[in-house]
Design a protein around this motif. Structure first.
Motif, PDB file in Angstrom:
ATOM      1  N   ILE A   7      13.102  -1.841  -3.555  1.00  0.00           N
ATOM      2  CA  ILE A   7      12.233  -2.863  -2.958  1.00  0.00           C
ATOM      3  C   ILE A   7      12.083  -3.975  -3.982  1.00  0.00           C
ATOM      4  CG2 ILE A   7       9.889  -3.375  -2.132  1.00  0.00           C
ATOM      5  CD1 ILE A   7       9.692  -0.434  -1.259  1.00  0.00           C
ATOM      6  N   TYR A  33       9.997  -2.001  -9.588  1.00  0.00           N
ATOM      7  CA  TYR A  33      10.550  -2.737  -8.447  1.00  0.00           C
ATOM      8  C   TYR A  33      11.953  -3.275  -8.790  1.00  0.00           C
ATOM      9  CZ  TYR A  33       6.292  -2.119  -5.885  1.00  0.00           C
ATOM     10  OH  TYR A  33       5.249  -1.530  -5.197  1.00  0.00           O
ATOM     11  N   SER A 238      -0.745  -3.898   4.699  1.00  0.00           N
ATOM     12  CA  SER A 238       0.705  -3.904   4.843  1.00  0.00           C
ATOM     13  C   SER A 238       1.263  -2.487   4.744  1.00  0.00           C
ATOM     14  CB  SER A 238       1.344  -4.756   3.741  1.00  0.00           C
ATOM     15  OG  SER A 238       2.740  -4.575   3.713  1.00  0.00           O
ATOM     16  N   TRP A 240       3.991  -1.841   3.493  1.00  0.00           N
ATOM     17  CA  TRP A 240       4.671  -1.765   2.197  1.00  0.00           C
ATOM     18  C   TRP A 240       3.737  -1.269   1.105  1.00  0.00           C
ATOM     19  CZ3 TRP A 240       9.567  -1.510   2.584  1.00  0.00           C
ATOM     20  CH2 TRP A 240      10.227  -2.195   3.607  1.00  0.00           C
ATOM     21  N   ILE A 241       2.438  -1.328   1.354  1.00  0.00           N
ATOM     22  CA  ILE A 241       1.464  -0.752   0.428  1.00  0.00           C
ATOM     23  C   ILE A 241       1.090   0.660   0.867  1.00  0.00           C
ATOM     24  CG2 ILE A 241      -0.839  -1.003  -0.565  1.00  0.00           C
ATOM     25  CD1 ILE A 241       1.225  -3.131  -1.470  1.00  0.00           C
ATOM     26  N   PRO A 244       5.331   2.803   1.416  1.00  0.00           N
ATOM     27  CA  PRO A 244       6.552   2.076   1.083  1.00  0.00           C
ATOM     28  C   PRO A 244       7.823   2.877   1.348  1.00  0.00           C
ATOM     29  CG  PRO A 244       5.372   2.712  -0.912  1.00  0.00           C
ATOM     30  CD  PRO A 244       4.452   2.974   0.236  1.00  0.00           C
ATOM     31  N   ARG A 245       7.811   4.182   1.043  1.00  0.00           N
ATOM     32  CA  ARG A 245       9.019   4.971   1.241  1.00  0.00           C
ATOM     33  C   ARG A 245       9.379   5.076   2.727  1.00  0.00           C
ATOM     34  NH1 ARG A 245      11.655   8.642  -2.081  1.00  0.00           N
ATOM     35  NH2 ARG A 245       9.921   8.671  -3.553  1.00  0.00           N
ATOM     36  N   THR A 247       8.399   3.096   5.170  1.00  0.00           N
ATOM     37  CA  THR A 247       8.714   1.781   5.726  1.00  0.00           C
ATOM     38  C   THR A 247      10.124   1.361   5.350  1.00  0.00           C
ATOM     39  OG1 THR A 247       6.366   1.190   5.538  1.00  0.00           O
ATOM     40  CG2 THR A 247       7.920  -0.612   5.876  1.00  0.00           C
ATOM     41  N   LEU A 248      10.503   1.598   4.102  1.00  0.00           N
ATOM     42  CA  LEU A 248      11.865   1.297   3.687  1.00  0.00           C
ATOM     43  C   LEU A 248      12.868   2.107   4.502  1.00  0.00           C
ATOM     44  CD1 LEU A 248      13.861  -0.105   1.759  1.00  0.00           C
ATOM     45  CD2 LEU A 248      13.571   1.851   0.223  1.00  0.00           C
ATOM     46  N   LEU A 272       0.824  -3.539  -5.225  1.00  0.00           N
ATOM     47  CA  LEU A 272       2.210  -3.102  -5.354  1.00  0.00           C
ATOM     48  C   LEU A 272       2.391  -2.152  -6.530  1.00  0.00           C
ATOM     49  CD1 LEU A 272       3.991  -6.486  -4.588  1.00  0.00           C
ATOM     50  CD2 LEU A 272       4.270  -4.381  -3.260  1.00  0.00           C
ATOM     51  N   ALA A 275       1.061   1.133  -5.443  1.00  0.00           N
ATOM     52  CA  ALA A 275       1.958   1.763  -4.475  1.00  0.00           C
ATOM     53  C   ALA A 275       3.171   2.374  -5.171  1.00  0.00           C
ATOM     54  CB  ALA A 275       2.396   0.748  -3.426  1.00  0.00           C
ATOM     55  N   TRP A 279       5.239   6.358  -5.281  1.00  0.00           N
ATOM     56  CA  TRP A 279       6.603   6.405  -4.737  1.00  0.00           C
ATOM     57  C   TRP A 279       7.213   7.803  -4.899  1.00  0.00           C
ATOM     58  CZ3 TRP A 279       9.667   3.615  -1.688  1.00  0.00           C
ATOM     59  CH2 TRP A 279      11.040   3.847  -1.699  1.00  0.00           C
TER      60      TRP A 279
END
Length: 279
Positions: A7, A33, A238, A240-241, A244-245, A247-248, A272, A275, A279
């Protein structure tokens, strides 16, 4: 972190100062990131006295304060700089970064900004032709030279360009129209896509690659998520917060290799970083 999160983060360059941008880039790199990206604008579309950081200058500074993340433009406007000059800028930045540069480039937008700066803004078809020629200029000069191109817009005549960037930076073509996607498939090392148009255009991209005799596995597809306004948190509520895994995973299932999410404020950056720890 044991690995890099696939990401990236596009740090908004509008309404912030260089110290905040560079500190945020360093924190995100430390958090794991995969990339630090910047838009290419000169003037805010809101209040015209709002500060706007110049993309290539701040990315070069970011390359010096980060260690592992990609640094790149999402995306550079082909009309803003002669591609021969851009090739030399990129070669220097590639050296500063130790080989971490990715060049995202597109046909540009914002005709009012061009008019204010006296930068030509021809019709989209001409800007696309210029973009295709600009890619040829970049690759020719990154080979060192002497480069000779009989271009309509950007001819080269015995052009030398040392030091050569090692490796030559990948070129991602920005495209959110069918014509832009076909151009990306034909001449790019990948596609810099926008999330709102990605699902519609991704099948066309794969078809255009096949028509061009190119393999999807050799290409890099980066999907950008932009939202909000300068000075306002972009990542409140979001996914993504929150996840994240997961959503990706959903976006990879749709055809993305990587994504880049927008961060505009300190709250965004801190969210971020937190988050990444989950991960």
């Amino acid at each position: 972190m044991t690995d890099r999160l696939p990401i990236g983060v596009t740090l908004g360059p509008i309404g912030v100062d260089a110290a905040w941008w560079l500190d945020s880039a360093r924190r995100l790199d430390d958090a794991g990131y995969a990339g630090i990206w910047c838009w290419d604008h000169f003037v805010s579309r809101g209040e015209k006295t709002t500060p706007v950081l110049e993309a290539w200058t701040i990315l070069t500074a970011a390359a010096a304060v980060t260690r592992r993340a990609t640094v790149g433009t999402f995306v550079a406007n082909v009309m803003n700089r002669h591609p021969a000059v851009l090739a030399r800028m990129a070669a220097t930045l590639q050296q500063v970064s130790g080989g971490r540069l990715v060049v995202g480039i597109g046909i540009g937008g914002g005709p009012a900004e061009h008019a204010a700066y006296g930068i030509p803004f021809p019709e989209a078809s001409e800007r696309a032709a210029r973009l295709e020629e600009a890619v040829a200029v970049l690759r020719s000069l990154w080979a060192g030279g002497p480069a000779v191109l009989e271009g309509r817009h950007y001819p080269l005549d015995g052009a030398w360009a040392y030091p050569r960037p090692v490796p030559p930076p990948p070129i991602l073509i920005g495209g959110r129209t069918p014509a832009g996607v076909r151009l990306a498939a034909r001449v790019g090392d990948g596609w810099a896509a926008e999330a709102d148009a990605f699902e519609t255009l991704e099948p066309l991209y794969r078809h255009a690659l096949t028509e061009a005799g190119r393999d999807r596995g050799s290409q890099r597809v980066l999907v950008g998520f932009g939202s909000g306004r300068a000075g306002q948190d972009a990542l409140r509520a979001s996914p993504w917060i929150a996840d994240p895994r997961g959503t990706l995973g959903r976006w990879r299932a749709l055809g993305a290799d990587e994504v880049t999410v927008t961060a505009r404020t300190t709250w965004d950056v801190e969210a971020l970083v937190e988050a990444a720890q989950r991960w």
